[in-house]
Motif scaffolding. Structure first.
Motif, PDB file in Angstrom:
ATOM      1  N   PRO A  41      86.010  16.418   3.776  1.00 46.42           N
ATOM      2  CA  PRO A  41      86.628  15.203   4.299  1.00 46.42           C
ATOM      3  C   PRO A  41      87.577  15.500   5.453  1.00 46.42           C
ATOM      4  CG  PRO A  41      86.618  15.157   1.909  1.00 46.42           C
ATOM      5  CD  PRO A  41      86.178  16.537   2.311  1.00 46.42           C
ATOM      6  N   GLY A  42      87.393  14.794   6.538  1.00 42.41           N
ATOM      7  CA  GLY A  42      88.248  14.965   7.690  1.00 42.41           C
ATOM      8  C   GLY A  42      87.951  16.170   8.545  1.00 42.41           C
ATOM      9  N   LYS A  43      86.917  16.905   8.207  1.00 40.21           N
ATOM     10  CA  LYS A  43      86.570  18.096   8.959  1.00 40.21           C
ATOM     11  C   LYS A  43      85.163  17.989   9.531  1.00 40.21           C
ATOM     12  CE  LYS A  43      89.495  21.317   6.365  1.00 40.21           C
ATOM     13  NZ  LYS A  43      89.519  22.606   5.622  1.00 40.21           N
ATOM     14  N   GLU A  44      84.905  18.811  10.519  1.00 43.75           N
ATOM     15  CA  GLU A  44      83.587  18.855  11.115  1.00 43.75           C
ATOM     16  C   GLU A  44      82.630  19.645  10.237  1.00 43.75           C
ATOM     17  OE1 GLU A  44      85.008  18.736  15.814  1.00 43.75           O
ATOM     18  OE2 GLU A  44      83.896  20.438  15.022  1.00 43.75           O
ATOM     19  N   ARG A  45      81.361  19.342  10.399  1.00 46.92           N
ATOM     20  CA  ARG A  45      80.362  20.096   9.675  1.00 46.92           C
ATOM     21  C   ARG A  45      80.331  21.531  10.189  1.00 46.92           C
ATOM     22  NH1 ARG A  45      74.467  17.484   8.773  1.00 46.92           N
ATOM     23  NH2 ARG A  45      75.904  15.837   8.091  1.00 46.92           N
ATOM     24  N   GLU A  46      80.278  22.474   9.277  1.00 44.59           N
ATOM     25  CA  GLU A  46      80.289  23.871   9.647  1.00 44.59           C
ATOM     26  C   GLU A  46      79.158  24.617   8.965  1.00 44.59           C
ATOM     27  OE1 GLU A  46      83.736  25.991   8.300  1.00 44.59           O
ATOM     28  OE2 GLU A  46      83.627  25.179   6.271  1.00 44.59           O
ATOM     29  N   SER A  47      78.712  25.640   9.624  1.00 45.05           N
ATOM     30  CA  SER A  47      77.676  26.482   9.064  1.00 45.05           C
ATOM     31  C   SER A  47      78.265  27.359   7.970  1.00 45.05           C
ATOM     32  CB  SER A  47      77.041  27.350  10.151  1.00 45.05           C
ATOM     33  OG  SER A  47      76.083  28.234   9.605  1.00 45.05           O
ATOM     34  N   VAL A  48      77.563  27.427   6.858  1.00 43.44           N
ATOM     35  CA  VAL A  48      77.989  28.244   5.733  1.00 43.44           C
ATOM     36  C   VAL A  48      77.176  29.526   5.653  1.00 43.44           C
ATOM     37  CG1 VAL A  48      78.234  28.356   3.227  1.00 43.44           C
ATOM     38  CG2 VAL A  48      78.772  26.234   4.448  1.00 43.44           C
ATOM     39  N   ALA A  49      75.876  29.378   5.688  1.00 42.58           N
ATOM     40  CA  ALA A  49      74.994  30.533   5.569  1.00 42.58           C
ATOM     41  C   ALA A  49      73.642  30.198   6.164  1.00 42.58           C
ATOM     42  CB  ALA A  49      74.841  30.952   4.109  1.00 42.58           C
ATOM     43  N   ARG A  50      72.964  31.213   6.617  1.00 43.43           N
ATOM     44  CA  ARG A  50      71.658  31.044   7.238  1.00 43.43           C
ATOM     45  C   ARG A  50      70.799  32.242   6.903  1.00 43.43           C
ATOM     46  NH1 ARG A  50      69.313  32.461  12.325  1.00 43.43           N
ATOM     47  NH2 ARG A  50      67.899  30.845  13.169  1.00 43.43           N
ATOM     48  N   ILE A  51      69.532  31.993   6.687  1.00 45.73           N
ATOM     49  CA  ILE A  51      68.604  33.077   6.398  1.00 45.73           C
ATOM     50  C   ILE A  51      67.310  32.827   7.149  1.00 45.73           C
ATOM     51  CG2 ILE A  51      67.753  31.953   4.295  1.00 45.73           C
ATOM     52  CD1 ILE A  51      67.426  34.810   3.111  1.00 45.73           C
ATOM     53  N   THR A  52      66.811  33.857   7.779  1.00 44.93           N
ATOM     54  CA  THR A  52      65.547  33.769   8.490  1.00 44.93           C
ATOM     55  C   THR A  52      64.406  34.073   7.540  1.00 44.93           C
ATOM     56  OG1 THR A  52      65.489  36.089   9.180  1.00 44.93           O
ATOM     57  CG2 THR A  52      66.702  34.548  10.584  1.00 44.93           C
ATOM     58  N   THR A  53      63.210  33.792   8.012  1.00 42.97           N
ATOM     59  CA  THR A  53      62.032  34.086   7.209  1.00 42.97           C
ATOM     60  C   THR A  53      61.965  35.567   6.869  1.00 42.97           C
ATOM     61  OG1 THR A  53      60.822  32.245   8.223  1.00 42.97           O
ATOM     62  CG2 THR A  53      59.524  33.927   7.105  1.00 42.97           C
ATOM     63  N   GLY A  54      62.410  36.397   7.789  1.00 41.50           N
ATOM     64  CA  GLY A  54      62.404  37.827   7.562  1.00 41.50           C
ATOM     65  C   GLY A  54      63.507  38.322   6.656  1.00 41.50           C
ATOM     66  N   GLY A  55      64.420  37.452   6.288  1.00 41.53           N
ATOM     67  CA  GLY A  55      65.462  37.830   5.357  1.00 41.53           C
ATOM     68  C   GLY A  55      66.800  38.181   5.971  1.00 41.53           C
ATOM     69  N   ASN A  56      66.927  38.063   7.270  1.00 46.23           N
ATOM     70  CA  ASN A  56      68.222  38.299   7.886  1.00 46.23           C
ATOM     71  C   ASN A  56      69.176  37.165   7.549  1.00 46.23           C
ATOM     72  OD1 ASN A  56      67.372  40.692   9.175  1.00 46.23           O
ATOM     73  ND2 ASN A  56      66.508  39.508  10.873  1.00 46.23           N
ATOM     74  N   THR A  57      70.396  37.507   7.233  1.00 49.10           N
ATOM     75  CA  THR A  57      71.360  36.512   6.793  1.00 49.10           C
ATOM     76  C   THR A  57      72.621  36.530   7.637  1.00 49.10           C
ATOM     77  OG1 THR A  57      72.306  38.044   5.171  1.00 49.10           O
ATOM     78  CG2 THR A  57      70.543  36.587   4.416  1.00 49.10           C
ATOM     79  N   GLN A  81      73.784  30.626  -3.769  1.00 48.82           N
ATOM     80  CA  GLN A  81      74.551  30.989  -4.944  1.00 48.82           C
ATOM     81  C   GLN A  81      76.009  31.076  -4.547  1.00 48.82           C
ATOM     82  OE1 GLN A  81      73.519  31.537  -8.253  1.00 48.82           O
ATOM     83  NE2 GLN A  81      75.733  31.544  -8.604  1.00 48.82           N
ATOM     84  N   MET A  82      76.828  30.269  -5.167  1.00 51.06           N
ATOM     85  CA  MET A  82      78.233  30.190  -4.826  1.00 51.06           C
ATOM     86  C   MET A  82      79.057  30.678  -6.008  1.00 51.06           C
ATOM     87  SD  MET A  82      78.346  26.541  -2.801  1.00 51.06           S
ATOM     88  CE  MET A  82      77.966  25.606  -4.289  1.00 51.06           C
ATOM     89  N   ASN A  83      79.740  31.771  -5.814  1.00 52.57           N
ATOM     90  CA  ASN A  83      80.591  32.355  -6.837  1.00 52.57           C
ATOM     91  C   ASN A  83      82.042  32.321  -6.391  1.00 52.57           C
ATOM     92  OD1 ASN A  83      78.281  33.046  -8.388  1.00 52.57           O
ATOM     93  ND2 ASN A  83      78.088  35.007  -7.313  1.00 52.57           N
ATOM     94  N   SER A  84      82.919  32.499  -7.354  1.00 52.50           N
ATOM     95  CA  SER A  84      84.355  32.523  -7.073  1.00 52.50           C
ATOM     96  C   SER A  84      84.771  31.336  -6.229  1.00 52.50           C
ATOM     97  CB  SER A  84      84.736  33.839  -6.380  1.00 52.50           C
ATOM     98  OG  SER A  84      84.396  34.953  -7.173  1.00 52.50           O
ATOM     99  N   LEU A  85      84.335  30.182  -6.638  1.00 56.96           N
ATOM    100  CA  LEU A  85      84.583  28.978  -5.851  1.00 56.96           C
ATOM    101  C   LEU A  85      86.063  28.644  -5.783  1.00 56.96           C
ATOM    102  CD1 LEU A  85      81.536  26.906  -7.038  1.00 56.96           C
ATOM    103  CD2 LEU A  85      82.084  27.410  -4.650  1.00 56.96           C
ATOM    104  N   LYS A  86      86.449  28.146  -4.635  1.00 61.46           N
ATOM    105  CA  LYS A  86      87.826  27.772  -4.362  1.00 61.46           C
ATOM    106  C   LYS A  86      87.898  26.285  -4.059  1.00 61.46           C
ATOM    107  CE  LYS A  86      88.580  32.253  -2.104  1.00 61.46           C
ATOM    108  NZ  LYS A  86      88.984  32.912  -0.823  1.00 61.46           N
ATOM    109  N   PRO A  87      89.048  25.680  -4.251  1.00 63.32           N
ATOM    110  CA  PRO A  87      89.182  24.262  -3.908  1.00 63.32           C
ATOM    111  C   PRO A  87      88.788  23.961  -2.468  1.00 63.32           C
ATOM    112  CG  PRO A  87      91.044  24.942  -5.230  1.00 63.32           C
ATOM    113  CD  PRO A  87      90.262  26.190  -4.924  1.00 63.32           C
ATOM    114  N   GLU A  88      89.046  24.883  -1.568  1.00 65.82           N
ATOM    115  CA  GLU A  88      88.692  24.662  -0.176  1.00 65.82           C
ATOM    116  C   GLU A  88      87.193  24.693   0.080  1.00 65.82           C
ATOM    117  OE1 GLU A  88      90.903  28.738  -0.242  1.00 65.82           O
ATOM    118  OE2 GLU A  88      90.926  26.855  -1.371  1.00 65.82           O
ATOM    119  N   ASP A  89      86.422  25.061  -0.929  1.00 67.04           N
ATOM    120  CA  ASP A  89      84.973  24.980  -0.816  1.00 67.04           C
ATOM    121  C   ASP A  89      84.456  23.570  -1.062  1.00 67.04           C
ATOM    122  OD1 ASP A  89      84.561  27.770  -0.302  1.00 67.04           O
ATOM    123  OD2 ASP A  89      84.807  28.171  -2.445  1.00 67.04           O
ATOM    124  N   THR A  90      85.327  22.699  -1.502  1.00 66.41           N
ATOM    125  CA  THR A  90      84.933  21.322  -1.765  1.00 66.41           C
ATOM    126  C   THR A  90      84.412  20.670  -0.492  1.00 66.41           C
ATOM    127  OG1 THR A  90      86.507  21.065  -3.583  1.00 66.41           O
ATOM    128  CG2 THR A  90      85.721  19.057  -2.518  1.00 66.41           C
TER     129      THR A  90
END
Length: 121
Positions: A41-57, A81-90
């Motif tokens: 909320p109130g923030k721009e959309r941001e990239s979290v993670a990306r993976i190519t067909t070849g498996g590069n992340t 897979q999201m581990n150790s989640l923080k409130p700021e991950d909301t």
């Protein structure tokens, strides 16, 4: 058209885990990459993670070491897979795919509808 169906969002406590899934379907000739974005909320959309067909992340610094992106190429499915989640991950998490529907066409970007992830005690 390419359709993306997301699932796995929900409410978790800080330190908890969630796994998001996104299945791409429709007329797909090939996929170059799949990924996850998020928008709080109130923030721009941001990239979290990306993976190519070849498996590069690639990961955002804020999630590196906590989140893992993976894909099942045979099923056109990407996971986060999201581990150790923080409130700021909301945020609302959006699946993203770079795909083309024909070998004659360029890659287009497609988006899922978003799934809510809330991290709160």
């Amino acid at each position: 058209q390419v359709q993306l169906v997301e699932s796995g969002g929900g409410l978790v406590q800080p330190g908890g885990s969630l796994r998001l899934s996104c299945v791409a379907s429709g007329t797909i000739f090939s996929i170059n990459a799949m990924g996850w974005y998020r928008q709080a909320p109130g923030k721009e959309r941001e990239s979290v993670a990306r993976i190519t067909t070849g498996g590069n992340t690639n990961y955002a610094d804020s999630v590196k070491g906590r989140f893992t992106i993976s894909r099942d190429n045979a099923k056109n499915t990407v996971y986060l897979q999201m581990n150790s989640l923080k409130p700021e991950d909301t945020a609302v998490y959006y699946c993203n795919v770079e795909a083309r529907r024909s070998y004659l066409l360029h890659y287009d970007v497609y988006w899922g509808q978003g799934t809510q992830v809330t991290v709160s005690s």
